[in-house]
Design a protein around this motif. Structure first.
Motif, short mmCIF file in Angstrom:
data_model
loop_
_atom_site.label_atom_id
_atom_site.label_comp_id
_atom_site.label_asym_id
_atom_site.label_seq_id
_atom_site.Cartn_x
_atom_site.Cartn_y
_atom_site.Cartn_z
N THR A 180 -4.97 -1.45 -5.93
CA THR A 180 -5.58 -2.50 -5.11
C THR A 180 -5.65 -3.81 -5.89
OG1 THR A 180 -7.76 -1.72 -5.80
CG2 THR A 180 -6.93 -0.94 -3.68
N TRP A 190 0.84 -1.20 0.00
CA TRP A 190 0.00 0.00 0.00
C TRP A 190 0.88 1.24 0.00
CZ3 TRP A 190 -5.30 0.16 -0.35
CH2 TRP A 190 -5.92 1.38 -0.11
N LYS A 217 -9.42 -7.95 -5.25
CA LYS A 217 -9.25 -6.51 -5.06
C LYS A 217 -10.15 -6.00 -3.95
CE LYS A 217 -11.33 -3.17 -7.42
NZ LYS A 217 -11.79 -2.27 -8.44
#
Length: 180
Positions: free
Chosen positions: A21, A15, A32
């Motif tokens: 994602t 992240w 996702k």
């Protein structure tokens, strides 16, 4: 998926790298949506929108909508003085046609059966003969002149006749039969 401590640490590092994602999900072997849900629960910082927008092409802020008028918008009919008086345009004077009296024509009486009154005919319930339901199985290509429905008498509580119901309603096989 069970979120282990190792998976959470890996999610946080991916992240922070700024990966999408979907890419994080591929690397972790999850969907996702699972990444989005866990990131939300971990209160990770929000991601910028994936839709790239050029600040120069953004339009100026829109003007606010005009305020709605509250209360009556038409003049009251109760007060005749409140309504503006608009003079009628002068009408062109046209001569009225002369009406001549019509002579009464006497015809011999005709023997006709008495007809029920129109009001009685409109209020009387309409009774249709019950029709047997017809098979709705389509035959031919829709939109062509040869397209039609089967039309044979349908089975009770079914839209199809016997042969077409056999095609439409297939008994579900028990999976235990396949094991043996």
């Amino acid at each position: 998926m069970d979120w282990t401590d190792d998976a959470i640490i890996r999610l946080r590092s991916l992240w922070d790298e700024g990966l999408s994602t979907a890419e994080i999900g591929r690397r972790l072997g999850i969907s996702k949506n699972a990444v989005v849900g866990k990131a939300h629960r971990l209160d990770l910082p929000a991601r910028p929108s994936p839709i790239r927008r050029d600040p120069a092409t953004l339009s100026a802020p829109r003007e606010p909508a005009p305020r709605r008028v509250s209360g009556p918008t038409l003049p009251s009919l109760a007060e005749p003085s409140a309504a503006p008086v608009i003079p009628a345009p002068p009408a062109a004077v046209t001569p009225k046609p002369e009406v001549l009296p019509v002579a009464a024509v006497t015809a011999p009486p005709v023997n006709r059966p008495a007809r029920p009154s129109l009001v009685a005919a409109m209020t009387a319930p309409i009774r249709l003969a019950p029709r047997a339901p017809a098979c709705c199985w389509p035959i031919g290509e829709p939109g062509t002149a040869t397209f039609r429905f089967c039309g044979d008498p349908a089975l009770n509580n079914k839209p199809y006749c016997g042969p077409h119901a056999d095609i439409a309603y297939v008994r579900v096989r028990d999976r235990r039969e396949d094991v043996a």
